[in-house]
Write a protein that holds these residues in place. Sequence first.
Motif, PDB file in Angstrom:
ATOM      1  N   MET A   1       0.825  -1.204   0.000  1.00 53.34           N
ATOM      2  CA  MET A   1       0.000   0.000   0.000  1.00 53.34           C
ATOM      3  C   MET A   1       0.865   1.263   0.000  1.00 53.34           C
ATOM      4  SD  MET A   1      -2.780   1.278   2.802  1.00 53.34           S
ATOM      5  CE  MET A   1      -3.380  -0.382   3.041  1.00 53.34           C
ATOM      6  N   GLU A   2       2.053   1.177   0.589  1.00 54.44           N
ATOM      7  CA  GLU A   2       2.876   2.377   0.755  1.00 54.44           C
ATOM      8  C   GLU A   2       3.243   3.006  -0.584  1.00 54.44           C
ATOM      9  OE1 GLU A   2       6.910   0.728   2.204  1.00 54.44           O
ATOM     10  OE2 GLU A   2       5.440  -0.865   2.398  1.00 54.44           O
ATOM     11  N   GLN A   3       3.450   2.193  -1.636  1.00 51.87           N
ATOM     12  CA  GLN A   3       3.819   2.768  -2.924  1.00 51.87           C
ATOM     13  C   GLN A   3       2.656   3.598  -3.492  1.00 51.87           C
ATOM     14  OE1 GLN A   3       4.268   0.155  -6.231  1.00 51.87           O
ATOM     15  NE2 GLN A   3       2.912  -1.419  -5.417  1.00 51.87           N
ATOM     16  N   TYR A   4       1.419   3.161  -3.264  1.00 54.60           N
ATOM     17  CA  TYR A   4       0.278   3.920  -3.760  1.00 54.60           C
ATOM     18  C   TYR A   4       0.082   5.205  -2.957  1.00 54.60           C
ATOM     19  CZ  TYR A   4      -0.715  -0.435  -6.206  1.00 54.60           C
ATOM     20  OH  TYR A   4      -0.623  -1.548  -7.001  1.00 54.60           O
ATOM     21  N   ILE A   5       0.317   5.147  -1.644  1.00 57.10           N
ATOM     22  CA  ILE A   5       0.242   6.367  -0.830  1.00 57.10           C
ATOM     23  C   ILE A   5       1.317   7.351  -1.287  1.00 57.10           C
ATOM     24  CG2 ILE A   5       0.447   7.296   1.496  1.00 57.10           C
ATOM     25  CD1 ILE A   5      -0.541   4.616   2.567  1.00 57.10           C
ATOM     26  N   SER A   6       2.516   6.844  -1.550  1.00 60.87           N
ATOM     27  CA  SER A   6       3.624   7.698  -1.986  1.00 60.87           C
ATOM     28  C   SER A   6       3.311   8.365  -3.311  1.00 60.87           C
ATOM     29  CB  SER A   6       4.909   6.869  -2.083  1.00 60.87           C
ATOM     30  OG  SER A   6       5.999   7.681  -2.469  1.00 60.87           O
ATOM     31  N   GLN A   7       2.698   7.635  -4.245  1.00 56.48           N
ATOM     32  CA  GLN A   7       2.336   8.214  -5.543  1.00 56.48           C
ATOM     33  C   GLN A   7       1.341   9.364  -5.382  1.00 56.48           C
ATOM     34  OE1 GLN A   7       0.908   4.881  -7.817  1.00 56.48           O
ATOM     35  NE2 GLN A   7       2.919   3.856  -7.836  1.00 56.48           N
ATOM     36  N   LEU A   8       0.381   9.192  -4.490  1.00 53.22           N
ATOM     37  CA  LEU A   8      -0.649  10.221  -4.312  1.00 53.22           C
ATOM     38  C   LEU A   8      -0.120  11.442  -3.574  1.00 53.22           C
ATOM     39  CD1 LEU A   8      -3.693   7.930  -3.402  1.00 53.22           C
ATOM     40  CD2 LEU A   8      -3.281   9.112  -5.556  1.00 53.22           C
ATOM     41  N   LEU A   9       0.906  11.292  -2.751  1.00 55.27           N
ATOM     42  CA  LEU A   9       1.439  12.433  -2.003  1.00 55.27           C
ATOM     43  C   LEU A   9       2.075  13.470  -2.913  1.00 55.27           C
ATOM     44  CD1 LEU A   9       3.023  10.712   1.142  1.00 55.27           C
ATOM     45  CD2 LEU A   9       0.975  12.137   1.045  1.00 55.27           C
ATOM     46  N   TYR A  10       2.486  13.076  -4.128  1.00 54.82           N
ATOM     47  CA  TYR A  10       3.026  14.045  -5.076  1.00 54.82           C
ATOM     48  C   TYR A  10       1.945  15.018  -5.556  1.00 54.82           C
ATOM     49  CZ  TYR A  10       7.505  11.628  -5.670  1.00 54.82           C
ATOM     50  OH  TYR A  10       8.746  11.078  -5.487  1.00 54.82           O
ATOM     51  N   ARG A  11       0.673  14.541  -5.591  1.00 57.46           N
ATOM     52  CA  ARG A  11      -0.384  15.346  -6.217  1.00 57.46           C
ATOM     53  C   ARG A  11      -1.419  15.893  -5.242  1.00 57.46           C
ATOM     54  NH1 ARG A  11      -2.666  11.292 -10.476  1.00 57.46           N
ATOM     55  NH2 ARG A  11      -1.818   9.749  -9.035  1.00 57.46           N
ATOM     56  N   TYR A  12      -1.547  15.278  -4.065  1.00 59.95           N
ATOM     57  CA  TYR A  12      -2.607  15.680  -3.146  1.00 59.95           C
ATOM     58  C   TYR A  12      -2.027  16.072  -1.789  1.00 59.95           C
ATOM     59  CZ  TYR A  12      -5.485  13.357  -6.667  1.00 59.95           C
ATOM     60  OH  TYR A  12      -6.073  12.983  -7.847  1.00 59.95           O
ATOM     61  N   GLN A  13      -2.752  16.944  -1.103  1.00 60.46           N
ATOM     62  CA  GLN A  13      -2.314  17.404   0.215  1.00 60.46           C
ATOM     63  C   GLN A  13      -2.757  16.456   1.326  1.00 60.46           C
ATOM     64  OE1 GLN A  13      -3.822  21.406   0.524  1.00 60.46           O
ATOM     65  NE2 GLN A  13      -1.978  22.280  -0.385  1.00 60.46           N
ATOM     66  N   CYS A  14      -3.725  15.607   1.056  1.00 65.77           N
ATOM     67  CA  CYS A  14      -4.239  14.701   2.081  1.00 65.77           C
ATOM     68  C   CYS A  14      -4.545  13.348   1.452  1.00 65.77           C
ATOM     69  CB  CYS A  14      -5.503  15.285   2.721  1.00 65.77           C
ATOM     70  SG  CYS A  14      -6.254  14.222   3.974  1.00 65.77           S
ATOM     71  N   VAL A  15      -3.937  12.301   2.008  1.00 66.72           N
ATOM     72  CA  VAL A  15      -4.205  10.930   1.559  1.00 66.72           C
ATOM     73  C   VAL A  15      -4.645  10.138   2.788  1.00 66.72           C
ATOM     74  CG1 VAL A  15      -3.266   8.869   0.483  1.00 66.72           C
ATOM     75  CG2 VAL A  15      -2.453  11.118  -0.239  1.00 66.72           C
ATOM     76  N   THR A  16      -5.915   9.734   2.787  1.00 61.57           N
ATOM     77  CA  THR A  16      -6.506   9.078   3.958  1.00 61.57           C
ATOM     78  C   THR A  16      -6.478   7.562   3.795  1.00 61.57           C
ATOM     79  OG1 THR A  16      -7.989  10.963   4.278  1.00 61.57           O
ATOM     80  CG2 THR A  16      -8.558   8.927   5.402  1.00 61.57           C
ATOM     81  N   VAL A  17      -6.015   6.887   4.842  1.00 57.66           N
ATOM     82  CA  VAL A  17      -6.085   5.428   4.910  1.00 57.66           C
ATOM     83  C   VAL A  17      -7.312   5.102   5.774  1.00 57.66           C
ATOM     84  CG1 VAL A  17      -4.928   3.303   5.594  1.00 57.66           C
ATOM     85  CG2 VAL A  17      -3.588   5.238   4.731  1.00 57.66           C
ATOM     86  N   PRO A  18      -8.401   4.619   5.185  1.00 57.10           N
ATOM     87  CA  PRO A  18      -9.646   4.417   5.940  1.00 57.10           C
ATOM     88  C   PRO A  18      -9.439   3.548   7.176  1.00 57.10           C
ATOM     89  CG  PRO A  18     -10.000   4.113   3.578  1.00 57.10           C
ATOM     90  CD  PRO A  18      -8.539   4.235   3.772  1.00 57.10           C
TER      91      PRO A  18
END
Length: 310
Positions: A1-18
């Motif tokens: 999951m960490e690679q997908y969170i890392s990808q989204l952190l480049y574009r978004y200010q908030c990435v929520t793990v439900p």
Amino acid sequence: MEQYISQLLYRYQCVTVPGFGAFLTEIQSAQWDESSNAFYPPKKLVSFNSYLKNNDGLLASHISQMEKTSYETAVQDLQKEVSLWKNALLNNQSIVLQNIGTVSLNYEGSLVFEASNHINYHTAAFGLTSFVSPLVKREIVQEVPVLEEKEPIVFIPETTTTKSYSYLKYAAVFVVGLGVAGVFGANMYEERVLEETKLVQTEVQKEVEDKIQEATFFIESPLPNVKLTVKEQKLSYHIVAGAFREESNAQRIFERLSKEGFKSRRLEKNKFGLYPVLYGSYSTYAESQKAMAEIHKTQNKEAWLLIKDL
């Protein structure tokens, strides 16, 4: 999951793990450490908020698209991963998320996050690194004292006797005579030098003409062809359209993108068992960003950048 969170952190200010918490980013401007004269580029600071647990759909949708599964399956996979994280924390183990940070429990049972400094998620600062600048030595300008004006010195000629004047008159006549003789002598010398120079030039010109007449040029064979080897420009920036578990799906997307005019490429199966398909590859970061902006606008908002020498 960490690679997908890392990808989204480049574009978004908030990435929520439900059900677990949210990773937040905040842009920090360039910094200067006065004590060490070190300069640091602007970057995104990553923090963690354990109170933001509601599913906003961002991470699940991204996983669903990348894994080519349904949204419900992605949500279930997220729940399983979060359950494993919580069990590890209860057993006093830390969760190390590569390129993101480490999550652990403190003595009060609260989640503590320590961010990683290996990656700067601020895309505008790509390629910038910290550096130490030597001290700038400034010159101290001293004022030049102003000189005081003094009264001018007046020279008064001395008077001479009649006898001295007569001697000076004869001396002046003698000097004038020497000057006239020198002028005539100089003119004669210049004429002699000019004549000798003309003679030398004439002899040199004649010798050159003789050499030209004797010269003969031969061309035995045509010159060989010159082969120039142009170094191929390295393409290190790739825009990824998607990664597929089925090779047939990857081939289908590759053929569609090629028909649409993209310089599409298919990569070999990666370590995750996926077949990546590229919109195209570029030599500079600026070119890739310009192309990705157009692709996000007209083709696929989830296309992402892969930086790798292939």
